[in-house]
Design a protein around this motif. Structure first.
Motif, mmCIF file in Angstrom:
data_model
loop_
_atom_site.group_PDB
_atom_site.id
_atom_site.type_symbol
_atom_site.label_atom_id
_atom_site.label_comp_id
_atom_site.label_asym_id
_atom_site.label_seq_id
_atom_site.Cartn_x
_atom_site.Cartn_y
_atom_site.Cartn_z
ATOM 1 N N ALA A 196 -6.470 4.173 -3.954
ATOM 2 C CA ALA A 196 -6.398 2.983 -4.803
ATOM 3 C C ALA A 196 -5.127 2.196 -4.511
ATOM 4 O O ALA A 196 -4.103 2.753 -4.125
ATOM 5 N N ASN A 197 -5.212 0.881 -4.701
ATOM 6 C CA ASN A 197 -4.071 -0.018 -4.546
ATOM 7 C C ASN A 197 -4.257 -1.140 -5.546
ATOM 8 O O ASN A 197 -5.266 -1.847 -5.514
ATOM 9 N N VAL A 231 -13.539 -5.347 4.985
ATOM 10 C CA VAL A 231 -14.159 -4.048 4.756
ATOM 11 C C VAL A 231 -13.057 -3.006 4.672
ATOM 12 O O VAL A 231 -12.217 -2.899 5.583
ATOM 13 N N ARG A 232 -13.060 -2.245 3.589
ATOM 14 C CA ARG A 232 -12.068 -1.190 3.412
ATOM 15 C C ARG A 232 -12.559 0.071 4.109
ATOM 16 O O ARG A 232 -13.707 0.462 3.947
ATOM 17 N N VAL A 233 -11.700 0.676 4.923
ATOM 18 C CA VAL A 233 -12.044 1.889 5.672
ATOM 19 C C VAL A 233 -11.007 2.970 5.379
ATOM 20 O O VAL A 233 -9.893 2.683 4.959
ATOM 21 N N GLY A 234 -11.385 4.226 5.641
ATOM 22 C CA GLY A 234 -10.492 5.352 5.383
ATOM 23 C C GLY A 234 -9.552 5.652 6.534
ATOM 24 O O GLY A 234 -8.486 6.211 6.331
ATOM 25 N N ASP A 235 -9.940 5.291 7.771
ATOM 26 C CA ASP A 235 -9.135 5.572 8.963
ATOM 27 C C ASP A 235 -9.098 4.316 9.825
ATOM 28 O O ASP A 235 -9.913 4.146 10.737
ATOM 29 N N SER A 293 -9.471 -2.980 6.562
ATOM 30 C CA SER A 293 -8.271 -2.707 5.785
ATOM 31 C C SER A 293 -8.256 -1.271 5.285
ATOM 32 O O SER A 293 -9.277 -0.770 4.805
ATOM 33 N N GLN A 294 -7.110 -0.621 5.419
ATOM 34 C CA GLN A 294 -6.912 0.728 4.884
ATOM 35 C C GLN A 294 -5.735 0.687 3.928
ATOM 36 O O GLN A 294 -4.650 0.197 4.274
ATOM 37 N N THR A 295 -5.932 1.204 2.729
ATOM 38 C CA THR A 295 -4.833 1.280 1.775
ATOM 39 C C THR A 295 -3.849 2.340 2.234
ATOM 40 O O THR A 295 -4.225 3.468 2.520
#
Length: 135
Positions: free
Chosen positions: A3-4, A73-77, A119-121
């Motif tokens: 989260a951000n 698009v939010r990605v994990g890596d 984008s990755q938090t």
């Protein structure tokens, strides 16, 4: 996904460009029922609708018709995603970089000319810490 406070929590976030961001925010809120979430100067705003979000951006006067929208698009890596995207031959518009609002991002163009920012938090950052204003 981490989260951000500076990012909406949904995975895919459409970005729509308008000549006047403030007018677009007012119109989208009044007419469609979006709720302003975050304003970033006069050039960008995040709006919510139930569990979804959009970003409104400032459209350059010289923008081509296909540049009126983009996707985030939010990605994990991010670095793994970037490596795969680059190896597959996507046109990279902006190399991966860390930003003060707690995200690591890169931007590419797809075969249809659409712009995608991935984008990755990397940190939970309050919008006020980098110049954003809530609401």
């Amino acid at each position: 996904m981490r989260a951000n406070r500076s990012m909406p929590s949904c995975t895919v976030i459409p970005e729509l460009a308008y000549p006047d961001v403030a007018a677009a925010v007012r119109w989208l809120a009044t007419v469609y029922g979006f709720t302003p979430r975050l304003r970033i100067g006069e050039h960008r705003a995040q709006l919510l609708f139930d569990d979804g979000a959009i970003v409104v951006t400032q459209r350059a006067a010289t923008a081509a018709p296909g540049e009126a929208h983009a996707l985030m698009v939010r990605v994990g890596d991010l670095d793994g995603h970037y490596a795969r995207t680059r190896a597959a031959g996507a046109a990279i518009l902006r190399e991966p970089a860390d930003y003060p609002y707690g995200e690591r991002q890169y931007t590419a163009r797809d075969i249809g000319g659409h712009v995608w920012t991935f984008s990755q938090t990397i940190a939970d950052v309050a919008p006020e810490d980098w110049g954003g204003s809530v609401g």
